[in-house]
Design an enzyme around this catalytic site. Structure first.
Site, PDB file in Angstrom:
ATOM      1  CE1 TYR A  68    -103.122  83.170  13.646  1.00  0.00           C
ATOM      2  CE2 TYR A  68    -105.276  84.290  12.995  1.00  0.00           C
ATOM      3  CZ  TYR A  68    -103.763  84.006  12.772  1.00  0.00           C
ATOM      4  OH  TYR A  68    -103.401  84.541  11.648  1.00  0.00           O
ATOM      5  N   GLY A  75    -100.683  84.623  11.355  1.00  0.00           N
ATOM      6  CA  GLY A  75    -100.373  83.785  10.295  1.00  0.00           C
ATOM      7  C   GLY A  75     -99.489  82.627  10.693  1.00  0.00           C
ATOM      8  CG  HIS A  98    -101.252  93.713   8.153  1.00  0.00           C
ATOM      9  ND1 HIS A  98    -100.676  93.035   7.028  1.00  0.00           N
ATOM     10  CD2 HIS A  98    -101.214  92.931   9.257  1.00  0.00           C
ATOM     11  CE1 HIS A  98    -100.869  91.856   7.225  1.00  0.00           C
ATOM     12  NE2 HIS A  98    -100.870  91.578   8.703  1.00  0.00           N
ATOM     13  NE  ARG A 295    -128.827  89.469 -37.420  1.00  0.00           N
ATOM     14  CZ  ARG A 295    -128.255  88.266 -38.208  1.00  0.00           C
ATOM     15  NH1 ARG A 295    -128.696  87.060 -38.103  1.00  0.00           N
ATOM     16  NH2 ARG A 295    -127.478  88.545 -39.257  1.00  0.00           N
TER      17      ARG A 295
END
Length: 508
Positions: A68, A75, A98, A295
Site C-alpha cells: 500500500y 487511501g 497534502h 474546602r
C-alpha cells in the site's frame, strides 16, 4: 548567503539520543523548548535494524509484491495499481497534494515537539526508511529549521497526514520554515545550514506523514503544562484559604486517607504544606466549614492529578510506537497492513485532560468570586479595592478582572466538549471512522491557555489580598508568591489597566 547577525556560541545541552532508548515526554518538552539537543543513535544494532526493515521492503518490491502506498495509490485509491516510473513519483506527489493545511501555524515549540515525536516513531525500525531520513529530522531540530505547519486539517486517522506533510516537505526543501526568527523558503534555510534537500524514496513520504505525531507532540507539551497548572491551583487555594481566614484543617491528611484517591491526597498535601498546617494551633475559623471551592479544592484538582498518569501512559506509548501503515517487520521482512495511525488513545487522553483543566478554571473562578464579594471575603474591601478609605467610592479594583476571568472560564468549559465523538466519514468513505485526536490536542492547549490566564488573574487577586491583610495570617506559599509577583507588579492602589500585569504573571 544572507547577512546574518553573529550568533552567540552554542552552549552544551543535555542530549537526547533517539534510538538508544524510549523518548520521554519530558525530553520532548526539553527539546521543544531548546533545553536539550538531539542526535540519532549510531549503535550497530540500531543501524542494522533500520537496514533490515528497509531491505525487507525492497525484497518485497523486487518480488512484485503489493505494498500500500508504494505500488498502489493512497487511501480509497488503494485499488489503483502503480508500477514503473510512477513508483518513484508517488512519494513526492503524496507530500505535495497534502499541502492544504489552514489556520494559524503551530508555534515553533510545538513544531519542534512534532518533529521529535515523528523521529522517535520512525526510530522503532518498522517504517522501512533510510537512516538519512532520521538524520534529516534530527538536523532540522539541531539547526532549529522548523517547518511552518498549519494547525488545522487533520482528522487524526490516517494519522496527521496534512500537518506532517509540511515536515516532509521541509526535508525535501519545499514550502516554508522558521529559522532564526524569520520565515523563509525551506530550500534557502537548508542551504544556509549546509543541509541537502532529501529525495524521498518509495514509502518514505508515507512513513513521515501517516502517523500520529502532530497530536502526540502537542499532547506531550500539554501534559507538562497540566501538571504545572495543578500545582499552581493548589498554591492558589492555599493563598485563598489564608486571606479568607479559612479553616486549614479541611486539608488534614486523615480526611484523604479515608477516601484515598492519590491525586486528591497529593493536592491536599501540597496545600497542607503551603499553609504550614503542622505549625498552626487549633482555632475556630469564622465558619466551621469553608465554601466548596476552597474546602473541596483537593477533590477538584485531584481528579486532574489522577487523570494525568493514565494520559501520560497513553501518550508515552504513542510517542514510542510505530504508528504508520504499512509496517515492515525488521525480523522477517513481512509487510503488515493495519491501522496503527489511529489516534484514539491520544484523543482520549487530551479529551480527559482538557475536561479536568476546565474544571480547575471553574474552581479558580469561584475562589476569585469569594475574594471579591464583601459577603464572602471576611472583611476585605469589596472587589479588593486598595485605595485609601476617602477615595474608595471612585475605584473598582478587581471588578473587571473578575468579569474577564468569568469569560475565560466560560470559554474553557465550552471547549471541553470531547472531540472523539465528532468522528465523521471522509475521503470517499475510506476513512469512515477517525479519531479527531489532533483537534482534541489543540483544544487541550486552548483550555490550558484560558485556565492559565484565569490562574494569573487569581494570583494577582490573592497577592492583592495579602497586601490588604498586611500579611497577617499568611503562610509559606502566600509569602513566597507575594514576593515573586511584587518583583514586577505593584500593588493596586488606584484603578489602572491590569492587562500587562496578567501578561507578566503568565511570563514568569
Amino acid at each position: 548567503m544572507s547577512a546574518e547577525q553573529p550568533q552567540p556560541p552554542r552552549v552544551a545541552l543535555p542530549e537526547v539520543v533517539v534510538g538508544a532508548s524510549p523518548v520521554t515526554i519530558e525530553q520532548v518538552a526539553a527539546v521543544a523548548q531548546g533545553r536539550a539537543s538531539v542526535r540519532v543513535s549510531r549503535a550497530p544494532e540500531f543501524l542494522e535494524r533500520l537496514r533490515a526493515g528497509r531491505a525487507g521492503l525492497l525484497r518485497h518490491l523486487e518480488a512484485e509484491g503489493v505494498v500500500y502506498g508504494v505500488t498502489t495509490g493512497f487511501g480509497d485509491s488503494c485499488e489503483t495499481d502503480v508500477r514503473g516510473d510512477a513508483i518513484a513519483e508517488l512519494p513526492r506527489n503524496l507530500v505535495r497534494f497534502h499541502g492544504c493545511g489552514v489556520g494559524e501555524p503551530f508555534t515553533e515549540e510545538q513544531t519542534a515537539a512534532i518533529v521529535l515525536t515523528r523521529l522517535a516513531s520512525l526510530a522503532r525500525g518498522y517504517s522501512a526508511v533510510r537512516i538519512e531520513v532520521l538524520e534529516g529530522l534530527a538536523r532540522l531540530l539541531t539547526e532549529r529549521v522548523l517547518p511552518v505547519v498549519p494547525s488545522q486539517g487533520s482528522v487524526g486517522a490516517s494519522g496527521d497526514l496534512t500537518p506532517l506533510s509540511y515536515v516532509a516537505a521541509a526535508l525535501c526543501g519545499e514550502r516554508e520554515v522558521r529559522w532564526r526568527g524569520r520565515t523563509l523558503p525551506a530550500a534557502q534555510a537548508l542551504a544556509e545550514v549546509g543541509l541537502e534537500p532529501l529525495s524521498l524514496e518509495p514509502k518514505e513520504s508515507l512513513a513521515l506523514m501517516n502517523g500520529t505525531s502532530a497530536m502526540t507532540g502537542i499532547a506531550c507539551l500539554a501534559l507538562v503544562r497540566a501538571q504545572r497548572l495543578a500545582r499552581w491551583a493548589a498554591a492558589l487555594t492555599a493563598l485563598t484559604s489564608d486571606v479568607l481566614q479559612g479553616e486549614p484543617r479541611h486539608f488534614d491528611a486523615r480526611l484523604f486517607a479515608a477516601k484515598p484517591h492519590p491525586g486528591q491526597a497529593l493536592c491536599a498535601r501540597w496545600i497542607r504544606e503551603d499553609v504550614e498546617l503542622e505549625k498552626r494551633r487549633a482555632v475556630n475559623a469564622q465558619r466551621v466549614q469553608d465554601r466548596y471551592s476552597v474546602r473541596c479544592a483537593p477533590h477538584v484538582v485531584g481528579v486532574l492529578l489522577d487523570v494525568l498518569p493514565e494520559a501520560r501512559r497513553f501518550v508515552h506509548t504513542e510517542l514510542n510506537g510505530a504508528n504508520d501503515n504499512p509496517l515492515v517487520d525488521p525480523e522477517t521482512g513481512d509487510v503488515l497492513h493495519g491501522g496503527n495511525f489511529y489516534g484514539g488513545h491520544v484523543c482520549h487522553a487530551m479529551d480527559a485532560v482538557k475536561t479536568q483543566v476546565a474544571n480547575v478554571a471553574d474552581l479558580l473562578d469561584r475562589q476569585l468570586a469569594l475574594l471579591c464579594h464583601p459577603g464572602t471575603n471576611h472583611g476585605l474591601p469589596a472587589n479588593l479595592v486598595g485605595a485609601p478609605a476617602a477615595e474608595v467610592a471612585a475605584h473598582h479594583g478587581f471588578k473587571a478582572m473578575q468579569i474577564t476571568a468569568s469569560a475565560l472560564t466560560a470559554e474553557a468549559l465550552k471547549a471541553a466538549m470531547p472531540a472523539s465523538v465528532f468522528s465523521r466519514s471522509t475521503e470517499n468513505h475510506n476513512q469512515d471512522k477517525v479519531s479527531m485526536g489532533t483537534i482534541a490536542a489543540r483544544d487541550c492547549v486552548r483550555v490550558l491557555e484560558l485556565t492559565e490566564a484565569v490562574a494569573a488573574i487569581h494570583t494577582l487577586a490573592c497577592v492583592q489580598a495579602v497586601d490588604l491583610r498586611e500579611g497577617r495570617g499568611c503562610h509559606r506559599r502566600s509569602r513566597s508568591l507575594h514576593e515573586q509577583v511584587r518583583r514586577f507588579v505593584p500593588v493596586n492602589r488606584a484603578d489602572r489597566a491590569m492587562d500587562d500585569d496578567i501578561r507578566q504573571v503568565l511570563a514568569s
